[in-house]
Write a protein that holds these residues in place. Structure first.
Motif, PDB file in Angstrom:
ATOM      1  N   UNK A   1      12.678 -29.481 -16.769  1.00  0.00           N
ATOM      2  CA  UNK A   1      13.270 -28.368 -17.515  1.00  0.00           C
ATOM      3  C   UNK A   1      14.739 -28.623 -17.829  1.00  0.00           C
ATOM      4  N   UNK A   2      15.443 -29.259 -16.918  1.00  0.00           N
ATOM      5  CA  UNK A   2      16.853 -29.584 -17.161  1.00  0.00           C
ATOM      6  C   UNK A   2      16.982 -30.641 -18.255  1.00  0.00           C
ATOM      7  N   UNK A   3      16.064 -31.617 -18.252  1.00  0.00           N
ATOM      8  CA  UNK A   3      16.064 -32.644 -19.301  1.00  0.00           C
ATOM      9  C   UNK A   3      15.751 -32.024 -20.656  1.00  0.00           C
ATOM     10  N   UNK A   4      14.786 -31.098 -20.685  1.00  0.00           N
ATOM     11  CA  UNK A   4      14.496 -30.399 -21.940  1.00  0.00           C
ATOM     12  C   UNK A   4      15.705 -29.615 -22.418  1.00  0.00           C
ATOM     13  N   UNK A   5      16.489 -29.052 -21.483  1.00  0.00           N
ATOM     14  CA  UNK A   5      17.701 -28.331 -21.862  1.00  0.00           C
ATOM     15  C   UNK A   5      18.740 -29.288 -22.444  1.00  0.00           C
TER      16      UNK A   5
ATOM     17  N   UNK B   1      17.894 -23.290 -12.036  1.00  0.00           N
ATOM     18  CA  UNK B   1      18.151 -23.938 -13.319  1.00  0.00           C
ATOM     19  C   UNK B   1      17.914 -23.005 -14.490  1.00  0.00           C
ATOM     20  N   UNK B   2      17.194 -23.489 -15.510  1.00  0.00           N
ATOM     21  CA  UNK B   2      16.987 -22.686 -16.710  1.00  0.00           C
ATOM     22  C   UNK B   2      16.082 -21.480 -16.455  1.00  0.00           C
ATOM     23  N   UNK B   3      15.289 -21.508 -15.371  1.00  0.00           N
ATOM     24  CA  UNK B   3      14.407 -20.388 -15.059  1.00  0.00           C
ATOM     25  C   UNK B   3      14.964 -19.503 -13.941  1.00  0.00           C
ATOM     26  N   UNK B   4      16.239 -19.652 -13.632  1.00  0.00           N
ATOM     27  CA  UNK B   4      16.841 -18.783 -12.616  1.00  0.00           C
ATOM     28  C   UNK B   4      16.817 -17.325 -13.101  1.00  0.00           C
ATOM     29  N   UNK B   5      16.789 -16.370 -12.178  1.00  0.00           N
ATOM     30  CA  UNK B   5      16.821 -14.962 -12.591  1.00  0.00           C
ATOM     31  C   UNK B   5      18.084 -14.665 -13.402  1.00  0.00           C
TER      32      UNK B   5
ATOM     33  N   UNK C   1      21.098 -28.381 -13.834  1.00  0.00           N
ATOM     34  CA  UNK C   1      20.453 -29.173 -12.772  1.00  0.00           C
ATOM     35  C   UNK C   1      21.258 -29.164 -11.469  1.00  0.00           C
ATOM     36  N   UNK C   2      22.581 -29.207 -11.589  1.00  0.00           N
ATOM     37  CA  UNK C   2      23.433 -29.253 -10.391  1.00  0.00           C
ATOM     38  C   UNK C   2      24.030 -27.877 -10.073  1.00  0.00           C
ATOM     39  N   UNK C   3      24.810 -27.323 -10.988  1.00  0.00           N
ATOM     40  CA  UNK C   3      25.512 -26.071 -10.702  1.00  0.00           C
ATOM     41  C   UNK C   3      24.553 -24.901 -10.526  1.00  0.00           C
TER      42      UNK C   3
ATOM     43  N   UNK D   1      28.558 -35.874 -25.680  1.00  0.00           N
ATOM     44  CA  UNK D   1      29.020 -35.367 -24.385  1.00  0.00           C
ATOM     45  C   UNK D   1      28.437 -34.010 -23.991  1.00  0.00           C
ATOM     46  N   UNK D   2      28.366 -33.073 -24.928  1.00  0.00           N
ATOM     47  CA  UNK D   2      27.957 -31.717 -24.579  1.00  0.00           C
ATOM     48  C   UNK D   2      26.574 -31.652 -23.930  1.00  0.00           C
ATOM     49  N   UNK D   3      25.572 -32.418 -24.380  1.00  0.00           N
ATOM     50  CA  UNK D   3      24.260 -32.367 -23.713  1.00  0.00           C
ATOM     51  C   UNK D   3      24.318 -32.776 -22.236  1.00  0.00           C
ATOM     52  N   UNK D   4      25.194 -33.747 -21.899  1.00  0.00           N
ATOM     53  CA  UNK D   4      25.334 -34.139 -20.494  1.00  0.00           C
ATOM     54  C   UNK D   4      25.865 -32.972 -19.652  1.00  0.00           C
ATOM     55  N   UNK D   5      26.817 -32.245 -20.199  1.00  0.00           N
ATOM     56  CA  UNK D   5      27.359 -31.095 -19.486  1.00  0.00           C
ATOM     57  C   UNK D   5      26.278 -30.014 -19.329  1.00  0.00           C
ATOM     58  N   UNK D   6      25.468 -29.803 -20.375  1.00  0.00           N
ATOM     59  CA  UNK D   6      24.403 -28.809 -20.318  1.00  0.00           C
ATOM     60  C   UNK D   6      23.407 -29.158 -19.216  1.00  0.00           C
ATOM     61  N   UNK D   7      23.057 -30.445 -19.131  1.00  0.00           N
ATOM     62  CA  UNK D   7      22.148 -30.901 -18.070  1.00  0.00           C
ATOM     63  C   UNK D   7      22.770 -30.703 -16.695  1.00  0.00           C
ATOM     64  N   UNK D   8      24.022 -31.139 -16.542  1.00  0.00           N
ATOM     65  CA  UNK D   8      24.712 -31.031 -15.253  1.00  0.00           C
ATOM     66  C   UNK D   8      24.803 -29.573 -14.802  1.00  0.00           C
ATOM     67  N   UNK D   9      25.066 -28.688 -15.735  1.00  0.00           N
ATOM     68  CA  UNK D   9      25.218 -27.274 -15.394  1.00  0.00           C
ATOM     69  C   UNK D   9      23.930 -26.692 -14.822  1.00  0.00           C
TER      70      UNK D   9
END
Length: 253
Positions: free
Chosen positions: A227-231, A122-126, A212-214, A202-210
């Motif tokens: 961390x994904x929710x904070x993003x 997620x947000x802490x990935x290398x 948390x999922x992708x 809409x954009x925050x949902x995409x940011x979370x999905x990216x």
């Protein structure tokens, strides 16, 4: 043999600056650009042999980094944040590629860590960051998430740099608040449009999905969700601030 100037931008980093500088002893010149710290950052850096120049940043990361490049004594510059540490294998690799003399911009893989919380996705990935390059004809542009501009071909190094992102939740949330303010100001300066429905809904949902999922944030369990929710809220708040920069009469955040 070409030499290296290690450049650190700092403000109130007395908890980090010593450990950071100790991993930079391979550099020929260590320069700290201090944004008028009110703690012992300047004192500690000078005690460890670093040069310290005090200069107000005023939110302009790119301008501050460009100033640092201009003050470097050596042919090559290496940017390191105060909360980052150069591993020994990376230090040896940096010295090796600089000694070869090939003028390139080298990207360094960074492992992000949040104190004692474990998260590697997620947000802490290398991630890879452009940090080592010849000073000549190089500069930095942009306020938030600035871009290093060099005329040299890019290449990735193999060694790891460790990034200790936050010590506390308060620190993380304060930083997110500061970054959303700077991002909104940058977007307005660049005349970026803001749609309430597309950007705030809409954009925050995409940011979370990216993230948390992708980017597999879900593999980090509870931390990945938090961390994904904070993003999500980081994304939403920077566009809320931009929206009201355009719609408030006084244009203030």
């Amino acid at each position: 043999m070409a030499q290296i100037s290690a450049l650190i931008l700092a403000k109130n980093e007395e908890r980090n600056i010593e450990a950071c500088i100790k991993t930079l002893q391979f550099a020929d010149d260590i320069l700290v650009i201090d944004d008028f710290s009110t703690d012992r950052t300047k004192e500690i850096a000078e005690r460890l042999g670093a040069r310290v120049i005090q200069r107000g940043m005023n939110g302009d990361w790119g301008g501050q980094q460009t100033f640092a490049i201009q003050q470097a004594k050596c042919e090559w510059v290496l940017f390191v944040d105060a909360d980052e540490r150069i591993s020994e294998p990376l230090a040896r690799e940096i010295c090796s590629v600089v000694a070869k003399g090939d003028k390139k911009a080298y990207w360094i893989q960074r492992e992000n860590k949040f104190y004692h919380h474990h998260a590697t996705h997620g947000v802490l990935r290398p991630d890879y960051v452009n940090r080592l390059f010849p000073a000549e004809r190089s500069y930095v542009e942009g306020y938030v998430h600035p871009k290093i501009v060099t005329p040299y071909p890019n290449e990735k190094l193999h060694g790891i740099m460790y990034h200790y992102t936050y010590d506390t939740w308060s620190q993380q949330l304060n930083k997110l608040n500061n970054y959303t303010t700077l991002a909104a100001a940058k977007y307005k300066k660049n005349h970026k449009k803001c749609s309430f429905f597309l950007d705030i809904v809409l954009r925050p949902f995409w940011a979370f999905f990216k993230v948390y999922i992708l980017n597999l944030g879900f593999l980090d369990g509870k931390m990945g969700w938090i961390l994904s929710t904070n993003h999500y809220f980081y994304t939403m708040n920077k566009y809320i601030k931009l929206y009201f920069l355009y719609h408030d009469e006084d244009g203030r955040l």
